[in-house]
Design an enzyme around this catalytic site. Structure first.
Site, PDB file in Angstrom:
ATOM      1  CG  ASP A 109      -2.078   1.282   1.189  1.00  0.00           C
ATOM      2  OD1 ASP A 109      -2.693   1.301   0.363  1.00  0.00           O
ATOM      3  OD2 ASP A 109      -1.873   2.008   2.295  1.00  0.00           O
ATOM      4  CB  THR A 126      -0.915   6.239   1.868  1.00  0.00           C
ATOM      5  OG1 THR A 126      -1.215   7.026   0.675  1.00  0.00           O
ATOM      6  CG2 THR A 126      -1.118   7.591   3.057  1.00  0.00           C
ATOM      7  CG  ASP A 172      -3.133   1.902   6.843  1.00  0.00           C
ATOM      8  OD1 ASP A 172      -4.101   0.901   7.083  1.00  0.00           O
ATOM      9  OD2 ASP A 172      -3.452   3.004   6.516  1.00  0.00           O
TER      10      ASP A 172
END
Length: 728
Positions: free
Chosen positions: A411, A413, A611
């Site tokens: 991912d 970000t 995250d």
């Protein structure tokens, strides 16, 4: 020592056989009942400690705080029994045929040799060897066969036949075989327990981070109470230098908190009202008040400890096969012992003592003790090393699977970038002020959790602007943007895709939008009442180790892909800087899992790194879900691997650790298996008729124990991989 065990009557713990002691009556809403709990070992007298020592069994549960204490006590007990056995075994060897015939020793004996050996061996058998006999009782009671059964059969056969020979007046015996087998096996288990318990020291250190007392603000007063007495919703005061007792949310003040011992992040984190704090972290500067939101077993710290413990006690697929094989090996060993005796005594017509020697040696040498230690020791050391370096692996199966990864989806970000973008450009149509654009976007985005919202709010703060008070009908358009009525104006904020879907023309700002995108910036387009008025560009800095991590992973032959909700042009610019060729852009959070499935359909064993919040479905879909920069329940629950730091190089460290651990598992399984396969025929006397080579029971005991020691030592050598983790 299992504090969770409660009984309404006296008796023994069903888990370990220890005596339960009476506890004061427990009052509940409906009934008053008497409970029984484990007695505190530190308050026991010598006799009580001796009784506890004689009630310990192999394979006891060592999880939880009480379990770790039991593991410590059991390690000490096995060590003491080993040295007791060793001290008596040395003279037994000197006075046995091994000493008198092989070593040519001739010591004076106060009694006839068989009786003297009987006196020396009996305490070894009934004290040091009791753990195997008692464990066998519990195993047979539960209708299972394990290593303890086979060891008990071996030592009982050697000791029992020796006693019988002594009683009938024979000068022959196998006392040294029984004593040596007990001594060597105890030493192997002592080494194994040391390697296991050593890996939990880091976990105990984590528990020690929690302070014993905390300052609680109640009824307008500050008071010190035990951390265990804190309740949900209590207001706790933190002063400079204080340790955070439980998880919570700051309600007053501002401070900097050092979370390095818990999360691995070296730089103290600034905490303000609304920010969360983690139990075990240290308050560096400033006084704050926070509300307790998680206590006891629900805190992040407790979840981390529990997760590592579960990993250490889980079984790898290879070990489950070994366990099933070991059960049959127990039957095979006992059966082969009887078969060897029948062949040598009834068919070959050998002397019964010779036939008995071969039979006992076969039973002893076939003991699959090393097979049982093969992977648990490697798993314990591997997961312990991971925890030390802030890499939490949930179970043994995952520890194996990480080494098989062929493709990784990252991912963007928060994984490859800092996740803290900054506003770099603002472009507006003629007659529309940039500050006004920031105010409107900030007012709408204030209720959004997107990282770009924080970038806009930071820019507003830097420019000294104030947010409009009137914000109505806020709607979060997942992965696209937001819309709201700000100061009676219909504001639509988001991506090019959102504007197209809402039939909003980009107008004169289309060129500026393309310029921002070409620079790799993420954009927020502001449309008011259906007309584009401004575009804000923000850049998210790439993490310092992002490029290095991708480069090193590609050298391992792993395919790297990046997934993001950003537009294609921005995503490709960022991916190009990092060195990633395959990019999945403009992907909505709920669609990320489908891209993971796409890679899996290509036949690749795929990992997802995110995250752990909006990436939860993709983490669950992946063969191995890896949460980076964890601290949320979703990350711990969904991902199979949790990287507590936000360092992309930890992905490489996890793979390095996994490959090293799997290598040790395979080495251990090979040595343990090949040893049994080759040793049983030799112990059975296959070489005796042609070459006169005979493996006496005492040597069989030595060789069997040596294999266990080699396996345990080989697992401990896994710690040498730590230098590779540090230098990644």
């Amino acid at each position: 020592m299992h504090s969770e065990v409660v009984s309404d009557k006296p008796g023994a713990c069903p888990k370990c056989g220890m005596t339960l002691v009476k506890k004061e009556r427990i009052k509940t809403k409906d009934i008053v009942q008497a409970g029984h709990v484990m007695e505190n070992p530190s308050k026991m007298n010598f006799w009580r400690k001796f009784k506890m020592s004689m009630s310990m069994t192999m394979g006891m549960d060592h999880t939880g705080l009480a379990g770790r204490e039991m593991a410590r006590l059991m390690e000490i007990d096995i060590r003491n029994k080993f040295f007791f056995s060793l001290i008596l075994t040395l003279p037994i060897i000197l006075y046995s045929p091994l000493g008198t015939e092989f070593l040519k020793l001739n010591f004076p004996s106060p009694l006839p040799l068989p009786w003297f050996l009987f006196i020396l061996t009996t305490p070894v058998f009934f004290y040091s060897g009791w753990i195997f006999l008692y464990s066998t009782y519990f195993a047979l009671k539960n209708k299972t066969l394990n290593m303890a059964v086979l060891i008990a059969v071996g030592i009982t056969a050697a000791y029992g036949f020796s006693v019988l020979l002594t009683l009938i007046g024979s000068a022959d015996s196998y006392y040294e075989a029984a004593a040596m087998l007990i001594t060597f096996v105890l030493f192997g288990h002592w080494m194994e327990m040391k390697s296991r318990r050593g890996t939990t020291d880091a976990l105990q250190a984590l528990f020690n981070l929690v302070p014993p007392q905390a300052r609680v603000f109640k009824d307008g007063k500050e008071s010190m109470i035990s951390t265990s007495e804190i309740k949900l919703g209590d207001i706790i005061i933190l002063k400079p230098g204080d340790k955070v007792p439980v998880d919570g949310e700051i309600i007053e003040g501002e401070t900097a908190i050092d979370e390095s011992l818990v999360t691995g992040e070296s730089i103290p984190t600034v905490k303000q009202i609304g920010d969360s704090v983690i139990g075990g972290s240290i308050n560096i500067a400033g006084s704050v008040k926070f509300k307790a939101t998680k206590i006891g077993k629900d805190t992040v710290l407790a979840q981390i400890v529990r997760m590592v413990e579960e990993a250490q006690n889980s079984k790898a697929p290879g070990q489950r096969i070994a366990d099933r094989f070991a059960k049959y090996l127990v039957i095979l060993a006992v059966g082969s012992g009887f078969l060897v005796f029948i062949i040598w005594y009834f068919i070959a017509g050998s002397h019964p003592l010779l036939a008995l020697s071969f039979a006992i040696a076969t039973i002893v040498i076939a003991c699959p003790d090393a097979l049982g230690l093969a992977t648990p020791t490697a798993v314990a050391v591997g997961t312990g090393l991971g925890a030390k370096h802030n890499i939490l692996i949930k179970d043994a199966q995952t520890l194996e699977q990480v080494s098989k990864i062929q493709a990784i989806v990252l991912d963007k970000t928060g994984t490859l970038t800092e996740g803290k973008p900054k506003v770099t450009d603002v472009a507006t149509v003629d007659g529309f002020d940039a500050n006004e654009a920031l105010r409107i976007v900030g007012a709408a985005e204030a209720k959004s959790s997107h990282p770009l919202a924080g970038a806009v709010l930071d820019e507003i703060k830097n420019r000294g602007l104030t947010l409009p008070d009137s914000v109505e009908k806020f709607i979060n358009l997942s992965g696209l943007g937001v819309k709201a009525i700000v100061e009676n104006k219909q504001a639509l904020i988001g991506t090019v895709k959102l504007m197209k879907e809402s039939s909003v023309d980009l107008g004169v700002l289309e060129q500026k939008i393309n310029e921002f995108l070409e620079r790799g910036e993420t954009i927020m387009i502001l449309a008011i009442d259906g007309i584009v008025k401004a575009v804000i560009g923000a850049a998210d800095p790439i993490k310092p180790n992002g490029i290095k991590a991708v480069e090193r992973l590609k050298k391992l032959g792993i395919e790297i892909a990046m997934i993001t909700g950003d537009n294609k042009m921005t995503a490709e610019k960022v991916a190009g800087k990092i060195g990633i060729e395959r990019v999945f852009a403009e992907v909505l959070p709920e669609d990320k899992a489908s891209y993971i499935k796409k890679l899996q359909q290509e036949g690749k064993f795929t990992a997802m790194v995110g995250d752990g919040v909006n990436d939860a479905p993709a983490l669950a879909q992946a063969d191995v879900g890896i949460a980076i920069g964890a601290g949320t329940d979703v990350a711990i629950e969904t991902a199979k691997v949790v990287l507590m730091k936000s360092d992309p190089l930890d992905i490489l460290r996890a793979i390095t650790l996994s490959k090293a651990t799997v290598r040790k598992m395979k080495q251990n399984l090979f040595w343990a298996s090949i040893y049994n396969v080759l040793a049983i025929p030799i112990a059975g006397g296959i070489l005796y008729p042609s070459f006169g080579i005979m493996l006496r029971p005492e040597f069989a005991a030595l060789l069997m124990s040596v294999s266990s020691i080699i396996v345990a030592t080989n697992a401990v050598l896994l710690k040498r991989v730590e230098k590779d983790l540090v230098t990644v």
